[in-house]
Design a protein around this motif. Structure first.
Motif, PDB file in Angstrom:
ATOM      1  N   ILE A  94      17.525 -20.178   7.876  1.00 52.14           N
ATOM      2  CA  ILE A  94      17.533 -19.680   6.497  1.00 52.14           C
ATOM      3  C   ILE A  94      18.287 -18.358   6.411  1.00 52.14           C
ATOM      4  CG2 ILE A  94      16.058 -18.771   4.648  1.00 52.14           C
ATOM      5  CD1 ILE A  94      13.944 -20.810   5.453  1.00 52.14           C
ATOM      6  N   ILE A 133      17.479 -25.408   1.830  1.00 49.03           N
ATOM      7  CA  ILE A 133      17.128 -24.671   3.044  1.00 49.03           C
ATOM      8  C   ILE A 133      15.640 -24.347   3.134  1.00 49.03           C
ATOM      9  CG2 ILE A 133      19.432 -23.656   3.239  1.00 49.03           C
ATOM     10  CD1 ILE A 133      18.312 -21.040   2.144  1.00 49.03           C
ATOM     11  N   SER A 134      14.882 -24.714   2.097  1.00 50.54           N
ATOM     12  CA  SER A 134      13.500 -24.215   2.010  1.00 50.54           C
ATOM     13  C   SER A 134      12.633 -24.601   3.213  1.00 50.54           C
ATOM     14  CB  SER A 134      12.852 -24.696   0.706  1.00 50.54           C
ATOM     15  OG  SER A 134      12.879 -26.116   0.668  1.00 50.54           O
TER      16      SER A 134
END
Ligand SMILES: *[C@@H]1O[C@H](CO)[C@@H](O)[C@H](O)[C@H]1NC(C)=O
Ligand SMILES: *[C@@H]1O[C@H](CO)[C@@H](O)[C@H](O)[C@H]1NC(C)=O
Ligand SMILES: *[C@@H]1O[C@H](CO)[C@@H](O)[C@H](O)[C@H]1NC(C)=O
Ligand SMILES: [Zn+2]
Length: 640
Positions: free
Chosen positions: A100, A92-93
């Protein structure tokens, strides 16, 4: 439409494989968004079934219904675990902030993180504790048939509120603790172990279950924050405490009340001494002025539970807020059933997650206190209605304190003498200073009095989870906190045979409590902001009524609609212009009463505080004063 579908098909051919065979994480954000949407749609269905099974059990306590509820809870837990696993397949970065945020809410799933055996045990214990509490009855009332037994709602609650007989009150107080507290001690001990296990199962970074629960407030050190806030408010509490103690001394006499000691815990009109407004008659600053407690009036006028809910509904709708759907009115349980069913009477509001079914369960009594509770619960329902179109992960309060505050904020307007007159519950309102002080006193007995209680419930539990309080000193530590913060003491010996924390619903039902402390601070921040929007900026805060203000309603709705899609400081800022919890509006609200208390305590020669060992030792008022000032100044430096 058609084109959209085609695009989706082509896009799917390219990238719809669920996860990469080499174990690499998925980085495609469109896929992530699609996943989040599916999880939310599925969660609506699974949650609906679980909430429904819970509802059926809570409104009809039977073994069969309990079994069904436990089954539904385990299905929900498996679902939450699966969603968490699926979410962990994404990297998800690189995603958008909102994506997020949604993923992060899928990560922490409370007790659902336990193994299925442990989860079942955990649910079973809580259900058993709640059942003990909800079905407890106290028999042997002095002067009554020994076989006549009394439940908490409405009987024991009424006795505590209305009786002024020291011994009868003590029977009521002690009997409840014997029946509702004591029997759950072993269950609770076992529960604590499983709760700590659940915290670790969510993430090794959590020290214990208290640490896990505090995490949702998204601050560095919640305990330090609330202690700092309380230090700012403690002087107010001590002033009120000293004054009430003096009045009780006048009523009950010096063999019952020590004017330098803690107050006997059973004399304050409430089973937990968490609010003292039921003894307003004993402590009213200026007796003989028109009273602001409309209990008698409600009963004279033949009010029903339904009428009380309509009053609340009207207030919300008149602000331009959402009306409750028709199903709310025919599916809610707003009176205690008289068909022999056992129910969980403790008032609660329910979101069924299908965007249309919302209910309240309350054994409504026809009293002013109950009318305020009606508003409190209706506040929860209003929040549900406002955020119902958010994804399931965002359907919650900006923090738990926000959820508790909504109804209370409106009740601050509804309780004003002006408003009660508008809706026909008061004939005359005094607009002199003395009536005003009577009104402020009635509010202080609810709001200021609640603060130390709202604090200690979780100070005790946090230390229990952390292992600083053990089963060997559960009750002793509880009373240490009760006396230290609330300045009250038991009038019958307590021991480790007893388990007084569990004579309170939220201990048995595993409902965290610091949310109420937070709510009692921020509701005054909200009230102040709404009063300004309603053009009542010049009215003293305690007399402001936001009734029918579309401007206030619209701004409140904006905040509620967010659910928990934004960090709470942002939600708070949108309404109040501040990003922090701030005790100043509460202090402003009560300032006239505080001034009067200073004068009155001075006249009586009362010293603030209490000697925990009750009596003989003398106080050091100067040291207390210096300490209070230091804490006060510190509080201002940090929070302004
Ligand atoms: C309560 O639940 C039982 C099932 O355990 C059911 O037979 C009964 O009809 C229910 N009572 C009501 C009033 O719904
Ligand atoms: C998890 O992923 C599996 C496989 O794609 C899918 O069948 C299941 O519905 C998903 N469950 C949740 C809760 O996301
Ligand atoms: C409650 O109201 C809803 C909506 O009008 C209706 O569909 C439902 O049948 C009603 N239920 C009961 C128990 O009356
Ligand atoms: Zn609530």
């Amino acid at each position: 439409m058609e084109q959209g579908k085609l695009c989706l098909i082509i896009w799917c051919l390219v990238s719809c494989t669920p996860f990469d065979t080499r174990g690499q994480k998925i980085t495609d954000e469109n896929q992530a968004i699609q996943f989040l949407r599916e999880v939310s749609d599925q969660a609506e269905i699974v949650r609906y079934h679980s909430v429904m099974a819970n509802w059926i059990y809570n409104t009809n306590i039977t073994d069969y219904n309990e079994q069904k509820m436990l089954e539904a809870s385990s299905v929900l837990a498996e679902f939450d675990k699966e969603a968490r696993h699926n979410a962990s397949l994404f990297d998800i970065s690189g995603f958008d902030e909102d994506t997020i945020r949604q993923f992060e809410f899928l990560l922490y799933i409370g007790s659902a993180a336990l193994s299925s055996e442990d989860k079942l045990e955990y649910d079973t214990i809580i259900s058993k504790m709640k059942r003990t509490y909800s079905t407890a009855k106290v028999c042997g009332r002095p002067g009554h048939n020994p076989s006549e037994c009394f439940s908490l709602e409405p009987d024991l609650t009424r006795i505590l509120a209305d009786s002024r007989d020291y011994d009868e009150l003590l029977w009521c107080w002690e009997g409840w603790r014997d029946e509702a507290g004591k029997p759950t001690r072993d269950d609770y001990t076992q529960f604590v172990e499983l709760a700590n296990k659940a915290a670790k199962a969510n993430d090794e970074k959590f020290d214990d279950f208290g640490d896990y629960l505090r995490y949702s407030y998204d601050v560095d050190d919640l305990q330090a924050d609330v202690l700092r806030l309380y230090a700012q408010l403690e002087p107010l509490y001590k002033k009120l405490h000293a004054y009430v103690r003096r009045r009780l001394y006048q009523h009950y006499g010096d063999d019952k009340i020590d004017v330098k000691g803690p107050i006997p815990a059973h004399l304050l009109g409430n089973m937990w001494a968490q609010q003292w407004n039921n003894i307003l008659d004993l402590v009213e600053p200026f007796p003989g002025k028109p009273t602001v407690d409309v209990t008698d009036r409600l009963q004279e006028l033949g009010y029903t539970a339904e009428r009380m809910f309509e009053i609340s509904e009207d207030f919300f709708v008149d602000l331009g807020l959402a009306a409750t759907p028709e199903s709310f009115w025919n599916e809610s349980m707003i009176v205690k059933p008289d068909d022999g069913r056992e129910v969980v009477c403790h008032a609660s509001a329910w979101d069924f997650y299908n965007k249309e079914d919302f209910r309240i369960k309350q054994c409504t009594d026809i009293t002013m206190q109950s009318l305020i509770t009606v508003h409190h619960e209706m506040g929860h329902v209003q929040y549900f209605l406002q955020y119902k179109d958010q994804p399931v992960v965002y359907r919650g309060g900006a923090n738990h304190g926000f959820h508790e505050a909504v109804g209370d904020v409106l009740a601050l307007s509804v309780s004003t003498p002006e408003h009660l007159q508008t809706i026909g519950l008061l004939d005359v309102i005094g607009d002199d200073e003395e009536s005003d002080l009577n009104y402020l006193m009635s509010q202080a007995l609810k709001k200021i009095v609640f603060l130390p209680f709202g604090l200690i419930m979780d100070l005790w539990r946090w230390d229990v989870y952390a292992g600083k309080i053990t089963p060997q000193n559960y009750n002793a530590k509880w009373w240490e906190l009760r006396t230290k913060y609330q300045g009250i003491a038991p009038s019958v010996p307590r021991s480790e045979e007893d388990f007084d924390p569990a004579a309170k619903y939220h201990t048995n039902s595993n409902t965290p409590y610091i949310r109420y402390f937070v709510s009692y601070i921020i509701q005054f921040q909200f009230h102040k902001a709404l009063c300004e929007l309603a053009g009542q900026g010049d009215v003293p805060l305690h007399r402001c009524d936001i009734h029918q203000s579309q401007a206030a309603g619209a701004k409140l709705a904006d905040m509620l609609k967010l659910g928990k899609s934004k960090p709470w400081p942002e939600a708070m800022h949108a309404l109040t212009g501040s990003r922090q919890m701030d005790a100043q509006p509460l202090m402003d609200y009560f300032q006239p009463l505080i001034d009067w208390l200073d004068e009155e305590n001075g006249k009586n020669g009362d010293t603030l505080g209490w000697d925990p060992t009750s009596g003989s030792q003398t106080e050091h008022p100067k040291v207390n004063l210096i300490m209070a000032t230091v804490l006060f100044v510190l509080g201002i430096m940090i929070y302004r």
